[in-house]
Design a protein around this motif. Sequence first.
Motif, PDB file in Angstrom:
ATOM      1  N   ILE A  39      -7.919 -12.901   2.444  1.00 17.69           N
ATOM      2  CA  ILE A  39      -9.020 -12.415   2.339  1.00 17.69           C
ATOM      3  C   ILE A  39      -9.964 -12.550   1.390  1.00 17.69           C
ATOM      4  CG2 ILE A  39      -9.474 -10.171   2.084  1.00 17.69           C
ATOM      5  CD1 ILE A  39      -6.831  -8.989   3.113  1.00 17.69           C
ATOM      6  N   GLU A  40      -9.587 -12.978   0.229  1.00 21.11           N
ATOM      7  CA  GLU A  40     -10.673 -13.235  -0.861  1.00 21.11           C
ATOM      8  C   GLU A  40     -11.320 -14.577  -0.602  1.00 21.11           C
ATOM      9  OE1 GLU A  40      -8.539 -12.845  -4.805  1.00 21.11           O
ATOM     10  OE2 GLU A  40      -8.161 -10.843  -4.321  1.00 21.11           O
ATOM     11  N   ALA A  41     -10.560 -15.301  -0.129  1.00 20.62           N
ATOM     12  CA  ALA A  41     -11.093 -16.851   0.379  1.00 20.62           C
ATOM     13  C   ALA A  41     -12.116 -16.694   1.463  1.00 20.62           C
ATOM     14  CB  ALA A  41      -9.959 -17.793   0.245  1.00 20.62           C
ATOM     15  N   GLN A  42     -11.700 -15.720   2.093  1.00 21.91           N
ATOM     16  CA  GLN A  42     -12.296 -15.136   3.459  1.00 21.91           C
ATOM     17  C   GLN A  42     -12.133 -16.098   4.365  1.00 21.91           C
ATOM     18  OE1 GLN A  42     -16.808 -14.922   2.512  1.00 21.91           O
ATOM     19  NE2 GLN A  42     -16.490 -12.989   1.656  1.00 21.91           N
ATOM     20  N   GLY A  43     -10.734 -16.459   4.721  1.00 17.87           N
ATOM     21  CA  GLY A  43     -10.249 -17.453   5.295  1.00 17.87           C
ATOM     22  C   GLY A  43     -10.105 -16.938   6.878  1.00 17.87           C
ATOM     23  N   GLU A  44     -10.207 -17.727   8.037  1.00 11.76           N
ATOM     24  CA  GLU A  44     -10.090 -17.416   9.292  1.00 11.76           C
ATOM     25  C   GLU A  44      -8.757 -16.754   9.643  1.00 11.76           C
ATOM     26  OE1 GLU A  44     -11.361 -20.514  11.990  1.00 11.76           O
ATOM     27  OE2 GLU A  44     -13.005 -20.961  10.393  1.00 11.76           O
ATOM     28  N   LYS A  45      -7.748 -17.044   9.031  1.00 10.24           N
ATOM     29  CA  LYS A  45      -6.379 -16.457   9.344  1.00 10.24           C
ATOM     30  C   LYS A  45      -6.036 -15.195   8.682  1.00 10.24           C
ATOM     31  CE  LYS A  45      -3.896 -20.915   9.988  1.00 10.24           C
ATOM     32  NZ  LYS A  45      -2.930 -21.738   9.531  1.00 10.24           N
ATOM     33  N   ALA A  46      -6.976 -14.621   8.098  1.00  6.33           N
ATOM     34  CA  ALA A  46      -6.946 -13.292   7.290  1.00  6.33           C
ATOM     35  C   ALA A  46      -6.314 -12.263   8.218  1.00  6.33           C
ATOM     36  CB  ALA A  46      -8.069 -12.941   6.603  1.00  6.33           C
ATOM     37  N   LYS A  47      -6.916 -12.003   9.518  1.00 11.23           N
ATOM     38  CA  LYS A  47      -6.627 -10.857  10.106  1.00 11.23           C
ATOM     39  C   LYS A  47      -5.157 -11.150  10.702  1.00 11.23           C
ATOM     40  CE  LYS A  47      -9.973  -8.661  12.905  1.00 11.23           C
ATOM     41  NZ  LYS A  47     -11.083  -8.376  14.180  1.00 11.23           N
ATOM     42  N   GLU A  48      -4.820 -12.495  11.218  1.00 14.11           N
ATOM     43  CA  GLU A  48      -3.465 -12.679  11.635  1.00 14.11           C
ATOM     44  C   GLU A  48      -2.446 -12.523  10.758  1.00 14.11           C
ATOM     45  OE1 GLU A  48      -1.249 -16.707  13.044  1.00 14.11           O
ATOM     46  OE2 GLU A  48      -3.145 -16.437  13.808  1.00 14.11           O
ATOM     47  N   LEU A  49      -2.873 -12.803   9.340  1.00  9.55           N
ATOM     48  CA  LEU A  49      -1.661 -12.886   8.249  1.00  9.55           C
ATOM     49  C   LEU A  49      -1.457 -11.423   7.995  1.00  9.55           C
ATOM     50  CD1 LEU A  49       0.057 -14.942   6.556  1.00  9.55           C
ATOM     51  CD2 LEU A  49      -1.921 -14.836   5.028  1.00  9.55           C
ATOM     52  N   VAL A  50      -2.727 -10.639   7.869  1.00 11.50           N
ATOM     53  CA  VAL A  50      -2.526  -9.183   7.782  1.00 11.50           C
ATOM     54  C   VAL A  50      -1.697  -8.432   8.639  1.00 11.50           C
ATOM     55  CG1 VAL A  50      -3.734  -7.018   7.384  1.00 11.50           C
ATOM     56  CG2 VAL A  50      -4.398  -8.940   6.140  1.00 11.50           C
ATOM     57  N   SER A  51      -1.716  -8.843   9.935  1.00  9.94           N
ATOM     58  CA  SER A  51      -1.096  -8.206  10.920  1.00  9.94           C
ATOM     59  C   SER A  51       0.510  -8.476  10.696  1.00  9.94           C
ATOM     60  CB  SER A  51      -1.407  -8.376  12.303  1.00  9.94           C
ATOM     61  OG  SER A  51      -1.419 -10.051  12.667  1.00  9.94           O
ATOM     62  N   GLN A  52       0.716  -9.629  10.500  1.00  9.88           N
ATOM     63  CA  GLN A  52       1.953  -9.941  10.215  1.00  9.88           C
ATOM     64  C   GLN A  52       2.598  -9.266   8.930  1.00  9.88           C
ATOM     65  OE1 GLN A  52       2.242 -14.380   9.308  1.00  9.88           O
ATOM     66  NE2 GLN A  52       4.529 -14.333   9.237  1.00  9.88           N
ATOM     67  N   THR A  53       1.770  -9.112   8.018  1.00 10.91           N
ATOM     68  CA  THR A  53       2.422  -8.324   6.747  1.00 10.91           C
ATOM     69  C   THR A  53       2.599  -6.891   7.213  1.00 10.91           C
ATOM     70  OG1 THR A  53       1.047  -9.952   5.614  1.00 10.91           O
ATOM     71  CG2 THR A  53       1.951  -7.808   4.409  1.00 10.91           C
ATOM     72  N   LEU A  54       1.673  -6.320   7.817  1.00 16.42           N
ATOM     73  CA  LEU A  54       1.761  -5.000   8.571  1.00 16.42           C
ATOM     74  C   LEU A  54       3.069  -4.866   9.130  1.00 16.42           C
ATOM     75  CD1 LEU A  54      -1.573  -4.027   9.282  1.00 16.42           C
ATOM     76  CD2 LEU A  54      -0.555  -3.805   7.087  1.00 16.42           C
ATOM     77  N   LYS A  55       3.503  -5.857  10.026  1.00 17.66           N
ATOM     78  CA  LYS A  55       4.683  -5.962  10.912  1.00 17.66           C
ATOM     79  C   LYS A  55       5.840  -5.752   9.905  1.00 17.66           C
ATOM     80  CE  LYS A  55       6.581  -8.124  14.952  1.00 17.66           C
ATOM     81  NZ  LYS A  55       6.424  -8.965  15.928  1.00 17.66           N
ATOM     82  N   SER A  76      -2.120   0.726   4.113  1.00 14.05           N
ATOM     83  CA  SER A  76      -3.719   1.206   4.135  1.00 14.05           C
ATOM     84  C   SER A  76      -4.489   0.380   3.112  1.00 14.05           C
ATOM     85  CB  SER A  76      -3.492   2.604   3.612  1.00 14.05           C
ATOM     86  OG  SER A  76      -4.734   3.014   3.697  1.00 14.05           O
ATOM     87  N   ARG A  77      -3.919   0.074   2.094  1.00 12.18           N
ATOM     88  CA  ARG A  77      -4.669  -0.663   1.050  1.00 12.18           C
ATOM     89  C   ARG A  77      -5.115  -1.968   1.331  1.00 12.18           C
ATOM     90  NH1 ARG A  77      -1.642   1.440  -4.240  1.00 12.18           N
ATOM     91  NH2 ARG A  77      -2.372   3.896  -4.210  1.00 12.18           N
ATOM     92  N   LEU A  78      -3.978  -2.664   2.122  1.00 12.82           N
ATOM     93  CA  LEU A  78      -4.168  -4.144   2.377  1.00 12.82           C
ATOM     94  C   LEU A  78      -5.344  -3.921   3.698  1.00 12.82           C
ATOM     95  CD1 LEU A  78      -3.383  -6.847   2.097  1.00 12.82           C
ATOM     96  CD2 LEU A  78      -1.565  -6.390   3.694  1.00 12.82           C
ATOM     97  N   GLN A  79      -5.230  -3.168   4.578  1.00  9.45           N
ATOM     98  CA  GLN A  79      -6.192  -3.183   5.565  1.00  9.45           C
ATOM     99  C   GLN A  79      -7.699  -2.834   5.127  1.00  9.45           C
ATOM    100  OE1 GLN A  79      -5.164  -3.562   9.061  1.00  9.45           O
ATOM    101  NE2 GLN A  79      -7.105  -3.858   9.375  1.00  9.45           N
ATOM    102  N   LYS A  80      -7.712  -1.766   4.144  1.00  9.88           N
ATOM    103  CA  LYS A  80      -8.845  -1.445   3.610  1.00  9.88           C
ATOM    104  C   LYS A  80      -9.599  -2.889   2.826  1.00  9.88           C
ATOM    105  CE  LYS A  80      -8.887   3.094   2.019  1.00  9.88           C
ATOM    106  NZ  LYS A  80      -8.807   4.012   0.942  1.00  9.88           N
ATOM    107  N   LYS A  81      -8.653  -3.683   2.247  1.00 13.04           N
ATOM    108  CA  LYS A  81      -9.311  -4.841   1.668  1.00 13.04           C
ATOM    109  C   LYS A  81      -9.722  -5.733   2.626  1.00 13.04           C
ATOM    110  CE  LYS A  81      -7.467  -7.185  -2.626  1.00 13.04           C
ATOM    111  NZ  LYS A  81      -8.137  -6.359  -3.170  1.00 13.04           N
ATOM    112  N   LEU A  82      -9.094  -5.882   3.943  1.00 18.78           N
ATOM    113  CA  LEU A  82      -9.365  -6.721   5.021  1.00 18.78           C
ATOM    114  C   LEU A  82     -10.919  -6.393   5.549  1.00 18.78           C
ATOM    115  CD1 LEU A  82      -8.591  -8.950   7.010  1.00 18.78           C
ATOM    116  CD2 LEU A  82      -7.525  -7.423   8.412  1.00 18.78           C
ATOM    117  N   ASN A  83     -10.767  -5.104   5.789  1.00 15.29           N
ATOM    118  CA  ASN A  83     -11.990  -4.552   6.208  1.00 15.29           C
ATOM    119  C   ASN A  83     -13.301  -4.973   5.419  1.00 15.29           C
ATOM    120  OD1 ASN A  83     -10.587  -3.583   8.610  1.00 15.29           O
ATOM    121  ND2 ASN A  83     -10.527  -1.598   7.883  1.00 15.29           N
ATOM    122  N   LYS A  84     -13.117  -4.580   4.126  1.00 18.05           N
ATOM    123  CA  LYS A  84     -14.208  -4.916   3.201  1.00 18.05           C
ATOM    124  C   LYS A  84     -14.597  -6.205   3.167  1.00 18.05           C
ATOM    125  CE  LYS A  84     -15.725  -3.602  -1.487  1.00 18.05           C
ATOM    126  NZ  LYS A  84     -15.025  -3.255  -2.752  1.00 18.05           N
ATOM    127  N   GLY A  85     -13.340  -6.961   3.144  1.00 20.59           N
ATOM    128  CA  GLY A  85     -13.434  -8.588   3.265  1.00 20.59           C
ATOM    129  C   GLY A  85     -14.293  -9.048   4.398  1.00 20.59           C
TER     130      GLY A  85
END
Length: 88
Positions: A39-55, A76-85
């Motif tokens: 997320i911090e590196a604004q990578g393209e895989k961020a969404k996919e990786l976050v969904s994997q983490t939530l699962k 929730s905190r991880l999702q907020k970070k993703l949305n902000k990123g």
Amino acid sequence: MPNKPSARKELRKAVVRQARNEKIKSNLKELVKKSRKTIEAQGEKAKELVSQTLKAFDKATQKGTIKKNTANRKKSRLQKKLNKGLKS
């Protein structure tokens, strides 16, 4: 050291459960770290990786490794970070 057979069996079960829980928790920590870095590196895989983490959080909650509220708070905190990123 337990004396009764039932106590010995409970000890064996506890050791197995502890090992399983430690493995699940370390995997979760690793996934969260990877997600945050992506997320911090604004990578393209961020969404996919976050969904994997939530699962993974949901699965850990289902197995009783972590509590429901803890999982929800971290998700929730991880999702907020993703949305902000993604906005930046």
